[in-house]
Enzyme design. Structure first.
Site, mmCIF file in Angstrom:
data_model
loop_
_atom_site.group_PDB
_atom_site.id
_atom_site.type_symbol
_atom_site.label_atom_id
_atom_site.label_comp_id
_atom_site.label_asym_id
_atom_site.label_seq_id
_atom_site.Cartn_x
_atom_site.Cartn_y
_atom_site.Cartn_z
ATOM 1 N N GLU A 1 78.550 15.574 -36.533
ATOM 2 C CA GLU A 1 77.690 16.765 -36.629
ATOM 3 C C GLU A 1 76.414 16.531 -37.415
ATOM 4 O OE1 GLU A 1 80.902 16.894 -36.608
ATOM 5 O OE2 GLU A 1 81.479 18.539 -35.289
ATOM 6 N N HIS B 1 89.706 26.195 -40.450
ATOM 7 C CA HIS B 1 89.137 26.533 -39.137
ATOM 8 C C HIS B 1 88.870 28.015 -38.975
ATOM 9 C CE1 HIS B 1 90.655 22.509 -38.300
ATOM 10 N NE2 HIS B 1 89.934 22.490 -37.205
#
Lengths: 363, 389
Positions: free
Chosen positions: A92, A161
């Protein structure tokens, strides 16, 4: 400061006319039975913008051959080819930086994060390389980039998450932050975000992807956009204002149904935009109802609701008949066990209870 | 002597012996040849091509691998019956990696891995029941139901989890190794990550510092060739991971051969503890399931490929064939062991199903270790206000 704090109820509120227009369009759509899922809304928005502007491209993990981790980019690789739909490695920080660099040169990347939790690896580029650049360069370099992906809690995905990042990104000048709820929001706001010359953080919700919403032919038009920075009054009311964004809008609407059974008419505002925050619409509503319940899924401290509360007490203090209520995610890391997760996330009954308290109908 | 003490005795005897001492074997020693050569990076010599084992060790390894296989197959069923929610990443096919590595480590060594951690947890001494209970979010789970499938922990056996963000095990593992060195412990740390993580910048940062500071750290790459749906050749300019940096030695090993992994781990541990700094092991392995239970695993790989690996390289079949050849166990004995372990796993699942959910008070527990006096709130801050104990 809103122009002229006047208590007169005859004062014309500019947003009311457009309100009525939206309400009738929605009813028309519902009557015709034309529906669209949020997933299809996002997919069609990206597709149309890519067709219209060759500078628009998509990058992210599994966006191409896999058709998208959540199928939002389905069919795009086949249609536009690997030069414009790029499958990235699981890096990322690197690919976000690449996207921002491409945007410096005038390309229009749509960077997908599989979830915004993973964007924490890239947050330096989002803030330091994207958000601040137009200012730091004295207006010479703009960053027409969109960062999009699921945000907030899903179902049973645990502490790493499930975080909601609306407040963090929403505090950053230079970024625009939007949070669609319905298919109409998804289409209009994503198209607006892609066309916007500034960096936009586009916070979706995994659990909304499969939900169907009525859409009119106007919404389906390839040039349909929604203004970034404008909230939408989803449901009119007179007794209490409920603000929410993303998935919580659905909960707020259901809470309003419950409250109506007890004779409480709640006005539900879909924020649509976290930054800029539509303080005018929120305050105009509170000046009508005198009571506010602010709802979000994320953590309470320094959250979006904290800013909503601050804005209302600054600009509409004299109108408040009750302390402002906040319903948010519990102040804990997200537990995995189903019974604990349910207690960690706002439920419809929480919103109902807070609204009743604001109306002095219960303790 | 119970089998477990014999097993641990055998492990201590064989794990600490240098390669050259293989000649001085116990009378019941069995020599296992390692057919696939090790590929070496920055090393003149590699691990032994022959592993010395015993009946006890072979039986234990078979049982442990078969238990993992049954556990993962059962976890699949539990997920499909919605008793397990969220994410579930299964390890079946990769058993030889964790069991091979544990054959060369002790519980004084530290291990950290990512989210495909059920088998690693078992390898570190966790029980199937604790694992299933955690997957089902029960209070008897190894994280009291608060972690879930991706967050299994057993620090009492130096297993530090269980992490959901790709690449983080590199620096975290280096930290574990740093602590071992700081406290002058004669133990290694093992930082496990996958091929999908192999390009993460933070791994290179961890490798640089591990090299700079001579940390006793083994980087273990579980290369199953697919990072979710993306094959390694679509994600990596260079598709090998053991030779990624020019200053840390590496070994590529057949990850479907438990003894190859054992010898490579033993070599790596010796390398680290003799002060030579970190080392990378790349285990060439394969997962039969998709990336997680939401991924069928067949849109980016052919069924022929999956079947082919299962038929030709299955790690459990391999060790079984070896044990039959060496007269360690006969076919009927395998059937009996399989039946016993299948029952053990089924019983663990049944027990976990009946275990209670965590109590509501758990919601606000373990936010801080020292949290006295801090106020926290539930969703409705006017209703649920908690002063942390």
């Amino acid at each position: 400061m809103l122009p002229g704090i006047v208590r007169s109820s005859s004062r014309h509120l500019p947003c009311r006319r457009s309100l009525t227009k939206w309400m009738s369009v929605r009813n028309l759509a519902a009557a015709s039975g034309d529906q669209m899922t949020v997933r299809d809304a996002l997919n069609s928005a990206i597709d149309e913008e890519m067709a219209a502007d060759p500078k628009v491209f998509v990058m992210g993990e599994e966006v191409g051959e896999y058709q998208g981790a959540y199928k939002v980019t389905k069919g795009l690789l086949q249609k536009y080819g690997p030069d414009r739909v790029l499958d990235t490695p699981i890096t990322e920080a690197g690919f976000t930086g690449i996207g921002v660099g491409a945007a410096f040169q005038g390309l229009k990347p749509i960077v997908e994060f599989m979830t915004f939790n993973f964007a924490m690896q890239a947050i330096d580029h989002i803030i330091n390389s994207a958000a601040k650049t137009y200012y730091m360069s004295g207006g010479q370099i703009s960053v027409p980039i969109v960062f999009r992906g699921p945000n907030g809690a899903a179902a049973g995905v645990g502490a790493q998450h499930s975080q909601c990042f609306a407040a963090w990104y929403g505090s950053c000048p230079g970024l625009k932050v939007v949070t669609p709820y319905s298919a109409e929001d998804a289409r209009g706001l994503l198209k607006a975000a892609i066309r916007d010359p500034d960096p936009v953080v586009f916070l979706e919700n995994e659990l909304l992807y499969g939900e169907n919403f009525p859409v009119s032919s106007q919404v389906r038009d390839p040039n349909f956009t929604l203004p970034i920075g404008k909230a939408k009054v989803e449901r009119e009311g007179t007794d209490v204002t409920i603000t929410a964004f993303s998935k919580m809008v659905g909960f707020a609407l259901k809470a309003a149904d419950e409250l109506a059974k007890d004779g409480i008419k709640a006005e539900v505002i879909n924020l649509r935009s976290i930054r800029p925050l539509d303080r005018e619409t929120i305050n105009a509503s509170v000046r009508k109802t005198y009571r506010l319940v602010a709802v979000e899924e994320g953590w309470p401290q320094h959250g979006v609701c904290a800013e909503v509360c601050a804005s209302v007490q600054e600009e509409s203090f004299d109108y408040l008949d009750a302390p402002i209520e906040r319903i948010s995610g519990a102040d804990i890391p997200m537990p995995y066990a189903a019974n604990l997760e349910r207690l960690a996330l706002p439920q419809i009954e929480d919103i109902v209870r807070a609204a009743k308290r604001a109306c002095y109908r219960s303790k | 002597m119970t089998r477990s003490t014999v097993g641990s005795l055998a492990r201590r005897l064989f794990a600490s012996q240098p390669r050259q001492a293989a000649a001085a074997q116990a009378p019941d020693a069995i020599n296992v040849e390692i057919p696939v050569p090790f590929q070496l990076h920055l090393l003149q010599e590699g691990p032994a091509r022959e592993s010395v084992t015993s009946r006890e060790e072979l039986v234990k390894m078979y049982r442990d691998m078969f238990r993992i296989r049954r556990m993962e197959i059962t976890a699949d069923k539990l997920f499909k019956s919605q008793l397990v929610r969220g994410f579930c990443h299964l390890y079946d096919g990769q058993e030889a990696v964790t069991i091979g590595m544990e054959a060369a480590l002790t519980y004084e060594d530290t291990v950290i891995t990512a989210y495909r951690d059920h088998a690693t947890f078992l390898g570190r001494g966790g029980t199937v029941h604790e694992c299933f209970a955690e997957l089902m979010g029960r209070s008897t789970g190894c994280a009291r139901g608060k972690g879930g499938s991706m967050h299994l922990y057993k620090p009492s056996n130096n297993f530090y989890g269980g992490w959901g963000i790709v690449g983080t095990t590199g620096p975290l593992g280096a930290g574990l190794a740093f602590a071992n060195k700081y406290e002058k412990k004669n133990n290694v740390a093992m930082a496990i990550y996958g091929d999908g993580a192999g390009n993460q910048g933070q791994l290179f940062e961890a490798k640089n510092m591990a090299g700079l500071w001579d940390l006793p750290l083994i980087f273990l790459v579980e290369n199953n060739h697919y990072g979710m749906g993306t094959a390694e050749w679509r994600a990596s300019k260079k598709t090998t991971f053991y030779d990624r940096v020019s200053y840390i030695p590496g070994i590529k090993v057949d990850g479907m051969d438990a003894f190859a992994v054992k010898e490579a781990t033993r070599f790596a541990k010796e390398h680290c503890l003799s002060g030579k700094g970190p080392i990378v092991l790349e285990a060439d392995t394969y997962r039969y399931h998709g990336h997680s239970m939401s991924d069928p695993g067949s849109t980016y790989r052919t069924r022929n490929e999956i079947q082919g690996v299962r038929q030709e390289r299955d790690p459990i079949e391999r060790i079984k064939k070896l044990m039959i050849k060496e007269n360690v166990m006969r076919e009927e004995e395998f059937k009996a062991v399989d039946k016993e372990i299948k029952q053990e796993v089924d019983d663990a699942a049944a027990k976990a199903k009946d275990d209670p959910n965590p109590g509501e008070e758990e919601l606000f527990m373990n936010i801080y270790k020292n949290d006295s006096g801090l106020k926290t709130y539930g969703c409705d801050r006017n209703m649920v206000r908690v002063q942390l104990p």
